[in-house]
Every structure is written in structure tokens, then in C-alpha cells.
Motif scaffolding. Structure first.
Motif, PDB file in Angstrom:
ATOM      1  N   LYS A  26      86.279  65.917  58.328  1.00  0.00           N
ATOM      2  CA  LYS A  26      87.579  66.060  58.135  1.00  0.00           C
ATOM      3  C   LYS A  26      87.945  65.509  57.031  1.00  0.00           C
ATOM      4  N   LEU A  27      87.524  64.468  56.556  1.00  0.00           N
ATOM      5  CA  LEU A  27      87.507  64.164  55.167  1.00  0.00           C
ATOM      6  C   LEU A  27      87.409  64.451  54.434  1.00  0.00           C
ATOM      7  N   LEU A  28      86.408  64.712  54.338  1.00  0.00           N
ATOM      8  CA  LEU A  28      85.245  66.192  53.392  1.00  0.00           C
ATOM      9  C   LEU A  28      86.285  66.901  52.831  1.00  0.00           C
ATOM     10  N   GLN A  29      87.322  67.318  53.723  1.00  0.00           N
ATOM     11  CA  GLN A  29      87.987  68.518  53.567  1.00  0.00           C
ATOM     12  C   GLN A  29      89.768  68.071  52.699  1.00  0.00           C
ATOM     13  N   ILE A  30      89.344  66.660  52.705  1.00  0.00           N
ATOM     14  CA  ILE A  30      90.871  66.384  52.183  1.00  0.00           C
ATOM     15  C   ILE A  30      90.285  66.586  51.348  1.00  0.00           C
ATOM     16  N   PRO A  31      91.316  67.208  49.885  1.00  0.00           N
ATOM     17  CA  PRO A  31      91.418  66.939  48.312  1.00  0.00           C
ATOM     18  C   PRO A  31      91.521  65.559  48.146  1.00  0.00           C
ATOM     19  N   THR A  32      91.564  65.715  46.770  1.00  0.00           N
ATOM     20  CA  THR A  32      91.831  63.934  46.378  1.00  0.00           C
ATOM     21  C   THR A  32      93.091  64.132  46.203  1.00  0.00           C
ATOM     22  N   ALA A  33      94.386  65.159  45.650  1.00  0.00           N
ATOM     23  CA  ALA A  33      95.150  64.845  45.637  1.00  0.00           C
ATOM     24  C   ALA A  33      96.124  63.736  47.041  1.00  0.00           C
ATOM     25  N   ASN A  34      95.467  64.346  47.855  1.00  0.00           N
ATOM     26  CA  ASN A  34      95.801  63.756  49.034  1.00  0.00           C
ATOM     27  C   ASN A  34      95.544  62.961  50.077  1.00  0.00           C
ATOM     28  N   LEU A  35      93.969  62.462  49.642  1.00  0.00           N
ATOM     29  CA  LEU A  35      92.871  61.601  50.444  1.00  0.00           C
ATOM     30  C   LEU A  35      93.985  59.516  50.311  1.00  0.00           C
ATOM     31  N   GLU A  36      94.742  59.969  48.960  1.00  0.00           N
ATOM     32  CA  GLU A  36      95.600  58.864  49.521  1.00  0.00           C
ATOM     33  C   GLU A  36      96.579  57.871  50.229  1.00  0.00           C
ATOM     34  N   GLU A  37      96.944  59.123  50.874  1.00  0.00           N
ATOM     35  CA  GLU A  37      97.801  59.231  51.680  1.00  0.00           C
ATOM     36  C   GLU A  37      96.911  58.689  52.932  1.00  0.00           C
ATOM     37  N   ARG A  38      96.508  60.015  53.296  1.00  0.00           N
ATOM     38  CA  ARG A  38      95.603  60.030  54.873  1.00  0.00           C
ATOM     39  C   ARG A  38      94.682  58.091  55.040  1.00  0.00           C
ATOM     40  N   ILE A  39      94.759  57.114  53.368  1.00  0.00           N
ATOM     41  CA  ILE A  39      94.076  55.901  53.722  1.00  0.00           C
ATOM     42  C   ILE A  39      95.174  55.175  54.612  1.00  0.00           C
ATOM     43  N   LYS A  40      96.193  55.519  53.178  1.00  0.00           N
ATOM     44  CA  LYS A  40      97.795  54.519  53.529  1.00  0.00           C
ATOM     45  C   LYS A  40      98.163  55.122  55.698  1.00  0.00           C
ATOM     46  N   GLU A  41      97.851  56.347  56.124  1.00  0.00           N
ATOM     47  CA  GLU A  41      98.028  56.157  57.480  1.00  0.00           C
ATOM     48  C   GLU A  41      97.420  55.269  58.153  1.00  0.00           C
ATOM     49  N   GLU A  42      95.626  55.226  57.123  1.00  0.00           N
ATOM     50  CA  GLU A  42      94.391  54.093  58.266  1.00  0.00           C
ATOM     51  C   GLU A  42      95.439  53.144  58.144  1.00  0.00           C
ATOM     52  N   ILE A  43      95.208  52.341  56.703  1.00  0.00           N
ATOM     53  CA  ILE A  43      96.007  50.888  57.005  1.00  0.00           C
ATOM     54  C   ILE A  43      97.277  50.689  57.385  1.00  0.00           C
ATOM     55  N   GLU A  44      98.500  51.452  58.165  1.00  0.00           N
ATOM     56  CA  GLU A  44      99.104  51.279  58.394  1.00  0.00           C
ATOM     57  C   GLU A  44      99.546  51.505  59.804  1.00  0.00           C
ATOM     58  N   GLU A  45      97.946  52.017  60.707  1.00  0.00           N
ATOM     59  CA  GLU A  45      96.935  51.928  62.389  1.00  0.00           C
ATOM     60  C   GLU A  45      96.476  51.300  62.252  1.00  0.00           C
ATOM     61  N   ASN A  46      95.594  50.465  60.673  1.00  0.00           N
ATOM     62  CA  ASN A  46      94.737  49.250  61.438  1.00  0.00           C
ATOM     63  C   ASN A  46      94.754  48.249  60.067  1.00  0.00           C
ATOM     64  N   PRO A  47      95.873  47.048  60.581  1.00  0.00           N
ATOM     65  CA  PRO A  47      96.247  46.256  59.707  1.00  0.00           C
ATOM     66  C   PRO A  47      95.365  44.786  59.461  1.00  0.00           C
TER      67      PRO A  47
END
Length: 508
Positions: A26-47
Motif C-alpha cells: 500500500k505504501l509503495l502505491q502512495i506518491p510522495t505528495a501523499n506520503l506525509e499525510e499517511r505518516i501523520k495518520e499513523e502518528i495520530e493512531e500510535n502515540p
């Protein structure tokens, strides 16, 4: 004959992907422009995960707490609360992120990390991220409703008409359907005649010209009528569209010329007026929005003294680390004197979050390595193009070629090539641009179909538009250049290049 029920063993092979493998794909399909948003989602879910570089000297052994967990002993039953709510308050070990923080025993000492001041200084300034606001055709048309003097009921009818106009600017819904929608969904009674009247006002007054048309012919007529109201001499063009529309679409210029009774010079003037019209009036708004957008490349390739250098765009991929607060939590629990069930559950919860954070960091690093290795293989395979920018130097390349060099699966290479861009000194390209099938020349050499398409495109651009080249002529010209290609293949490549047939390319 009766059949009874029974048991039997069946041996079969089944491929199952680990959760880590699924997440990586799933992460391989995400372009660089959307990667930061995906990382922020993971940070919000995992303190336990946060941005920032790892501190020097931080050992991973600090995170290995399984031994300390196994050493915990339960206290006697009389010292542990036997309330049934304890089971409800305990962590659910089935899924990450579904565990709540355990409640603290008032008799326990409060660890120092809970009293630590983590507030930011008042002097810190945060720069807001600019957000691009785009206007669409609907908003543009709604803003023009003020030009019509309407009561509340008729305004709802007009809004329904505007809402039924698609992005191209056409009204492709039947008038009767609009009347039914107003009656059943908004309890507004109207008639076909009233909707037609309001639609004609929208067509006559609203911009862009031609909006609200129900077909191409009406769209062109509306634009010509707007030009005539502005004092332009377009009567012959109006007659051509009104009476000879089919001949116009098929470029049967001789029939139009005879029907209008004009000479070739006047016909050329009429055709010039028509080709300046916009067949998709709603596209004007979307074109403006697209002009303001830009592509964020995932890779950069530079030519430094004849040597190619590849870099991965990490601008939107911040450094990640394990939260120091969670490290401190583990140390406090390990130093604690009381080792009851609540403390063991809390340690298990923290261990889950830290393991999930470490796993996500590893997945991000693996993503970077996979992207880099795949792009490096593409760069070396198409080295001549990246040095010269000449499309005819592109070599045949398929996903299997990259997979064999990198040792990756073909599906993984496909995910890397999907929606990724590389910036070169000759422009920014999709990675899919570099993949093409091979075609054999008369000498037996394999060339890229991209090369053939480029030559075919150059032939069409250089042709005499009064006598455009047919597919047969294009085939013969390619064979003269040594490309053994069939006519049907030329027609297929021409369609892929969005080049119309010779008759439709003809100009006066």
C-alpha cells in the motif's frame, strides 16, 4: 443409495501475505505528495511514534521488554481487586490501537514523565500551510443567478437546472426528469415550459458562452449567437452549423461550400470562426484550475559531467523515531516495586505500541529502498534517454526487465511505477512513460514501440494538412525507414496518440 457424512483431510497450498507485506504494498502505491499525510495518520493512531531523528546512543535493547514482562508475578488474590470490571478495563491484545491506557492505582507513585512540562514556548510561531482554493463550474453559475430576478420558488428551479449541468457545461438530463426531481425531492411544482424558459435565460446570459447546451450543435449555436449580439459578423457560420452540421463534423467542406454558395476564401473564413469556438465550455474553469496545479516528483535525475545521479525525494517523508516518553514509561514500570496485573497489562500495551512504531519505521525505510532500486534499474536501462532527452533512444522495457535486475516481484515493480514521477533536465515524466513493448526492424534489431510512435507523430506533424497522410501511406513511410509494421498496427498507434484519421485532419 444413501450417502453419510464423514471427515477427510485435504492438503492444499495457499499463499497468505503478512500484514507487513500488505502495508508495504500500500505504501509503495502512495506518491510522495501523499506520503506525509499517511505518516501523520499513523502518528495520530500510535502515540509511540513521533517525528524527529533518532538520538545518538539510543539502544534498541531499551525497547525489548519481553523478558521483564515474563518476570512479572501476580500478587495474591486478596491484594488484587476482584471486581469483574478489571477484565473490561484490560487491554484487547487482538488489535493494535484498540487498547485504552490503564487506570492508575492511587497508591502507586506517579512517574516523573507524567509531571513533565511538555508545553511549547509561547514565542514559537507556526507557519500555516497554504491551501489552494479552486472554483468549479457550479459555483461560477450559482454566483450568476443574481442576474435573474427570481422569487424563492423559481430560484430553486434555476438552482436545480444549474446543478444538473455537468463539468463540460452540458445539460444532459431530460427536462421532464428535472421537473420530477423538483416535485419529489424538494416539493416544488413546476412545468416543462417554465424549466425551458429559465434554461434559455441561463444559456443567453450566463458565462461561459454555450453553457447549458444539450448537444454540440446547440453549444456552437449559443456561442455564435452571443458573438452576433456583440456585433460580430457570424451569420454564415450560424447557417453552416444550423443547416450543415453533419457535413461540418465530417469535414465535407465541398458540400458546405456549395450549400452556402460561397467561394473557397469565404469558406476558410467561416471555418476559422467555427474552430475558435469551445466545444466544452465548462472545461474553461477546469483548465484554469489545472494550470495552477503542479506535480511533485518522486525522483530526481541529474546529469553531472556525463554521469547520471539519482536522488529520492524525501521532502514529504519526515524522519521518524520512537517516542522518548514511551521509553521512559517502560523504565518506570521496570523499576516499580509492585507488579500486579494492571502493571503487566500496561507494559503489554506499551510494548504493542512500540513494536508497531518500529515496524512502521522499518516499512518506510523499506519503501525508500524499493523505490530507489527500481528507479535506478530504470535509469540504467534507459541511460541514453536520460543523457540526451531523445525519445527515439528509448529501449524496449517491460516490468519483468526491472524485476529481474532488482530481484523484486513484477507486481511490486508495477506498484512502484504507478502514479510516480521523475524529474529530469528535459522535463518531468511518469515512470510508465519508460515502459514499452519491442518491435523488430528489417535488420532484426528490437526497438521500442515508443520510438515508432515518436516517428509516427513527427510524420503527422510534418504532413501537408491539405492532403494528410493516410494509414497506408504512413505504413509505407515507416517501412522505408526499416520498421516492419502492419497497417492495423499503425492505426492502433495513431489512435493511442489521439491522432484522428486523415479525413478529419484535413484543413482548408
Amino acid at each position: 443409495m444413501a450417502f453419510g457424512q464423514g471427515l477427510r483431510q485435504v492438503q492444499k497450498q495457499q499463499l497468505k501475505l503478512l500484514p507487513q507485506q500488505i502495508q508495504l504494498m500500500k505504501l509503495l502505491q502512495i506518491p510522495t505528495a501523499n506520503l506525509e499525510e499517511r505518516i501523520k495518520e499513523e502518528i495520530e493512531e500510535n502515540p509511540a511514534l513521533e517525528m524527529g531523528e533518532e538520538h545518538d546512543g539510543q539502544e534498541d535493547t531499551d525497547l525489548s521488554t519481553q523478558d521483564s514482562i515474563d518476570d512479572y508475578e501476580y500478587e495474591p488474590a486478596d491484594s488484587v481487586a476482584e471486581d469483574s470490571s478489571m477484565a473490561d478495563d484490560g487491554p484487547d491484545m487482538a488489535e493494535f490501537g484498540s487498547v485504552d491506557q490503564p487506570e492508575w492505582d492511587p497508591e502507586d507513585d506517579i512517574p516523573d514523565y507524567q509531571t513533565r512540562d511538555i508545553n511549547y514556548g509561547e514565542g514559537e510561531e507556526t507557519t500555516p500551510t497554504p491551501i489552494k482554493v479552486e472554483s468549479n463550474l457550479y459555483d461560477l453559475l450559482i454566483g450568476q443567478l443574481a442576474m435573474l430576478e427570481l422569487d424563492e420558488r423559481r430560484r430553486k428551479v434555476a438552482e436545480q437546472i444549474v446543478g444538473s449541468i455537468d463539468e463540460d457545461g452540458y445539460l444532459r438530463r431530460e427536462i421532464a426528469s428535472i421537473v420530477d426531481d423538483l416535485a419529489f425531492r424538494q416539493n416544488v411544482q413546476t412545468s416543462d415550459e417554465e424549466v425551458e424558459l429559465l434554461l434559455s435565460q441561463i444559456q443567453k446570459l450566463f458565462d461561459p458562452a454555450g453553457v447549458g447546451a444539450r448537444n454540440l450543435q446547440e453549444c456552437l449555436l449559443l456561442q455564435l449567437q452571443r458573438l452576433r449580439s456583440e456585433g460580430k459578423d457570424v451569420q454564415l457560420a450560424l447557417n453552416a452549423v444550423k443547416d450543415y452540421f453533419e457535413e461540418f463534423t465530417k469535414k465535407h467542406y465541398e458540400k458546405i461550400q456549395r450549400g452556402l454558395g460561397i467561394d473557397e476564401a469565404k469558406l476558410r473564413e467561416v471555418m476559422n470562426q467555427l474552430i475558435r469556438l469551445n466545444p466544452k465550455p465548462g472545461g474553461v474553469v477546469s483548465t484554469i484550475n489545472k494550470a495552477e496545479t503542479y506535480v511533485i516528483p518522486d525522483f530526481f535525475i541529474e546529469n553531472i559531467n556525463g554521469k547520471l545521479e539519482l536522488t529520492l525525494n524525501n521532502r514529504n517523508a519526515p524522519e521518524l523515531r520512537i517516542s522518548s516518553d514511551y521509553r521512559d514509561m517502560l523504565r518506570e514500570y521496570e523499576r516499580g516495586s509492585k507488579k500486579n496485573k494492571q502493571q503487566k497489562d500496561a507494559v503489554m500495551f506499551i510494548k504493542q505500541k512500540i513494536d508497531a512504531a518500529k515496524w512502521f519505521i522499518d516499512i518506510i525505510k523499506q519503501r525508500h529502498e524499493t523505490l530507489y532500486n527500481s528507479m535506478y534499474a530504470i535509469m540504467m536501462h534507459q541511460q541514453e534517454f536520460f543523457l540526451t532527452g531523445d525519445e527515439t533512444t528509448l529501449r524496449p522495457m517491460i516490468l519483468k526487465d526491472v524485476a529481474e535486475v532488482t530481484g523484486l516481484d513484477i507486481s511490486t515493480v508495477s506498484r512502484v511505477a504507478n502514479s510516480k514521477f521523475v524529474q529530469t533536465e528535459f522535463g518531468t515524466y511518469r515512470l510508465k512513460f519508460f515502459f514499452s513493448e519491442s518491435l523488430s526492424t528489417e535488420s532484426g534489431e528490437e526497438v521500442s514501440t515508443r520510438e515508432v510512435k515518436k516517428i509516427l507523430s513527427d510524420m503527422v506533424e510534418g504532413e501537408d494538412k491539405r492532403k494528410p497522410l493516410s494509414d497506408d501511406q504512413l505504413t509505407d513511410m515507416l517501412k522505408e525507414k526499416g520498421y516492419n509494421i502492419a497497417r492495423r498496427t499503425v492505426a492502433k498507434y495513431r489512435e493511442q496518440l489521439n491522432v484522428p484519421v486523415a479525413r478529419l485532419r484535413k484543413e482548408l
